[in-house]
Design a protein around this motif. Structure first.
Motif, short mmCIF file in Angstrom:
data_model
loop_
_atom_site.label_atom_id
_atom_site.label_comp_id
_atom_site.label_asym_id
_atom_site.label_seq_id
_atom_site.Cartn_x
_atom_site.Cartn_y
_atom_site.Cartn_z
N VAL A 105 8.28 2.13 28.86
CA VAL A 105 7.57 3.25 28.25
C VAL A 105 7.12 2.84 26.85
CG1 VAL A 105 8.11 5.49 27.21
CG2 VAL A 105 8.77 5.04 29.56
N LYS A 106 5.94 3.32 26.45
CA LYS A 106 5.51 3.06 25.06
C LYS A 106 6.11 4.17 24.18
CE LYS A 106 1.58 2.36 22.13
NZ LYS A 106 0.25 2.81 21.83
N LEU A 107 6.78 3.78 23.09
CA LEU A 107 7.45 4.79 22.27
C LEU A 107 6.74 4.99 20.94
CD1 LEU A 107 11.22 3.91 22.81
CD2 LEU A 107 9.90 5.77 23.82
N LYS A 108 6.63 6.27 20.55
CA LYS A 108 6.11 6.59 19.21
C LYS A 108 7.16 7.47 18.56
CE LYS A 108 1.65 6.63 18.85
NZ LYS A 108 0.33 7.28 18.73
N TYR B 189 13.56 10.52 7.70
CA TYR B 189 14.47 9.72 6.87
C TYR B 189 14.24 8.21 7.03
CZ TYR B 189 16.74 14.12 6.04
OH TYR B 189 16.98 15.41 5.66
N PHE B 190 13.36 7.82 7.95
CA PHE B 190 13.16 6.38 8.19
C PHE B 190 11.67 6.03 8.26
CE2 PHE B 190 17.32 7.44 9.88
CZ PHE B 190 18.12 6.40 9.39
N MET B 191 10.82 6.81 7.60
CA MET B 191 9.37 6.60 7.70
C MET B 191 8.97 5.16 7.39
SD MET B 191 7.23 9.86 6.53
CE MET B 191 8.20 10.51 5.23
N SER B 192 8.15 4.58 8.26
CA SER B 192 7.58 3.24 8.10
C SER B 192 8.60 2.10 8.20
CB SER B 192 6.84 3.08 6.77
OG SER B 192 5.91 4.09 6.65
N HIS C 144 11.79 -0.64 16.70
CA HIS C 144 10.53 0.11 16.73
C HIS C 144 10.12 0.53 15.32
CE1 HIS C 144 10.28 0.68 21.13
NE2 HIS C 144 11.60 0.59 21.05
N LYS C 145 8.82 0.40 15.05
CA LYS C 145 8.31 0.85 13.75
C LYS C 145 8.24 2.39 13.79
CE LYS C 145 6.02 -0.05 9.85
NZ LYS C 145 4.63 0.21 9.59
N ILE C 146 8.81 3.02 12.79
CA ILE C 146 8.83 4.49 12.75
C ILE C 146 7.49 4.99 12.19
CG2 ILE C 146 10.10 6.53 11.91
CD1 ILE C 146 11.74 4.59 13.77
N GLU C 147 6.93 6.01 12.85
CA GLU C 147 5.62 6.55 12.46
C GLU C 147 5.71 7.25 11.10
OE1 GLU C 147 2.97 6.10 14.46
OE2 GLU C 147 4.06 5.35 16.19
N ASN C 148 4.53 7.57 10.54
CA ASN C 148 4.50 8.20 9.22
C ASN C 148 4.49 9.71 9.24
OD1 ASN C 148 4.55 5.96 7.55
ND2 ASN C 148 2.42 5.51 8.09
N SER C 149 4.25 10.30 10.42
CA SER C 149 4.21 11.76 10.47
C SER C 149 4.55 12.24 11.88
CB SER C 149 2.81 12.27 10.10
OG SER C 149 1.91 11.89 11.13
#
Ligand SMILES: NC(=O)c1ccc[n+]([C@@H]2O[C@H](COP(=O)([O-])OP(=O)(O)OC[C@H]3O[C@@H](n4cnc5c(N)ncnc54)[C@H](O)[C@@H]3O)[C@@H](O)[C@H]2O)c1
Length: 460
Positions: A373-376, A381-384, A390-395
């Motif tokens: 699965v592709k995860l977003k 508390y972990f932005m960017s 996995h890279k955490i999204e900005n919003s």
């Protein structure tokens, strides 16, 4: 030279307390140790924090601070920094010989076989064998198994050749920390403290000092192991009760009953204590503490606490249940989970803290990775940052947009603003799996959302 408080009477210790002339060392300045050290410093005592984490030591000495998710922490940190009452170091040998009291707030994790790992304690215990001399009091604040202090730590500090003698060259005491991450500064001022020691006189000295610094009720314990048993019991009680509601949640999903309606009504009876279902139980405390108790039983060749073993099994299986709910929602649309895009909201093990230790989100991510699965992922508390690969999204919207389904794993306050209207308008037949109980299933359904929630039997 450090003072031997065990030779003093109550009024002499009171004089040291009111004149701020005790020196305090705190070994391990993490989530619990640093705020504790700052409380001593804020009371006017010269305090030294010792930690192997060089970056952390440099950071706090430069006036910057961690724990930005801890309400009230910034104020005390800045105040203490201004008054120059606290300094951090990597060097145990600079702190221990000159401190009258040494608090140990070291990590007590478990290994990959769920066996408690006391490496940090045993290593510090070995080192301070060469540094203690004048009857200093060593207080264990960490959560350890009943008997660890008496049977392992004491011998380690005394050394293999008994170069030190407990009760003469040093004194061991316990005061397990029970504060809750996200509420630590508040809890420090309100929760009672458990104090025990190998020697009754030391217990009363420690009680006098903690009363002076924290001003909370002190509960006297007959020994160290009883104090540790109280600490474990409160946390394991929660682990077991959460397992109970998690299993009720599974049953209610099949029976068409909503668990939140049941808990809400049940709690109106005076002797029911509400616990809530979720995607699992994480963090540095509850899962570890259950395994600490199980280890205590194993050490005496007993198989006690089967209820705790079962609770662990149930809670550790909840991430799989979250995936089952997701697959079930996909099947309503005759769609497969494989190769889809899934948005995840919240990775912390509990709301409103920056902490992913033993977080259920990690297990959920692993299960989804196995499905290609592709995860977003979004967590305020972990932005960017990159977490669990996995890279955490900005919003929130970055995680939601283009996702076939969204799972709310952690009930951070930021997700209360999740706009169901926008969410449902953003695509045709959106899927939402809620692990937090914060989403009103009726609202979600009325907007055409394919909704699943843990224990939401009425809505599956
Ligand atoms: N975090 C909580 O929610 C919580 C609440 C109550 C009690 N506790 C207990 O308090 C204890 C500490 O937990 P924490 O959350 O503060 O852990 P933490 O990981 O945040 O902090 C531990 C600190 O000890 C340092 N350290 C590790 N090995 C060391 C060594 N050999 N010498 C010096 N420093 C060393 C680490 O670098 C870290 O900064 C644990 O026993 C935990 O179970 C934790």
């Amino acid at each position: 030279m450090a003072k031997n408080l065990s030779l003093l009477d109550k009024s002499q210790i009171e004089a040291y307390l009111t004149s701020n002339s005790l020196k305090i060392g705190v070994v391990g300045i993490g989530r619990i140790g640093l705020p504790t050290a700052l409380c001593f410093a804020n009371s006017g005592f010269e305090t030294i924090g010792v930690d192997i984490n060089t970056e952390l030591v440099t950071m706090v000495n430069s006036g910057d601070y961690p724990l930005k998710d801890e309400p009230g922490f910034a104020e005390i940190f800045e105040n203490v920094h201004r008054q120059k009452k606290f300094v951090a170091t990597n060097d145990l040998s600079k702190a221990v010989p000159e401190c009258d009291i040494i608090l140990l707030s070291l990590p007590t994790p478990m290994d990959d076989k769920n066996i408690p790992d006391y490496t940090a304690f045993l290593s510090v215990g070995k080192s301070i064998n060469k540094l203690l001399s004048n009857g200093q009091i060593v207080i264990v604040e960490s959560t350890v198994e009943p008997g660890f202090i008496e049977n392992e730590l004491l011998q380690t500090i005394e050394g293999p050749n008994h170069t030190l003698k407990s009760g003469v060259d040093f004194h061991l005491a316990v005061c397990p920390e029970t504060a809750n991450p996200g509420e630590i500064m508040k809890d420090f001022k309100k929760l009672p403290r458990l104090v025990g020691s190998i020697d009754e006189k030391i217990s009363s000295i420690v009680s006098q000092i903690y009363t002076h610094v924290f001003g909370v009720e002190i509960i006297s314990m007959p020994n160290c192991k009883t104090a540790n048993a109280v600490k474990l019991t409160t946390n394991v009680f929660r682990d077991v009760n959460i397992a109970f509601v998690n299993e009720l949640a599974l049953l209610f999903e099949k029976l068409g009953i909503d668990i939140y309606t049941v808990i809400d009504a049940a709690k109106r009876k005076y002797n029911f204590q509400p616990h809530f279902p979720g995607p699992g139980v994480g963090g540095p405390c509850l899962p570890v503490n259950s395994y600490q108790y199980l280890n205590s039983s194993k050490k005496i060749d007993q198989n006690f606490l089967k209820i705790v073993q079962e609770a662990r099994r149930i809670n550790e299986n909840m991430p799989q249940h979250v995936i089952d709910l997701l697959v079930n929602a996909f099947s309503e649309l005759n769609k497969q989970l494989d190769n889809s895009t899934i948005g995840l909201l919240g990775i912390s093990y509990k709301p409103n803290v920056r902490d992913v230790q033993i977080a259920p989100s990690e297990a959920i991510i692993k299960l989804l990775n196995a499905k290609n699965v592709k995860l977003k992922i979004f967590d305020p508390y972990f932005m960017s940052e990159t977490v669990f690969g996995h890279k955490i999204e900005n919003s929130i919207s970055d995680a939601i947009i283009d996702s076939d389904a969204v799972i709310i794993i952690t009930g951070h306050k930021e997700f209360e603003e999740l706009n169901l209207e926008t969410f449902s308008n953003s695509r045709n037949k959106p899927i939402l799996v809620d692990c937090t109980g914060k989403i009103n299933p009726k609202d979600a359904k009325s907007r055409g959302i394919i909704f699943r929630g843990i224990g939401r039997g009425n809505y599956i």
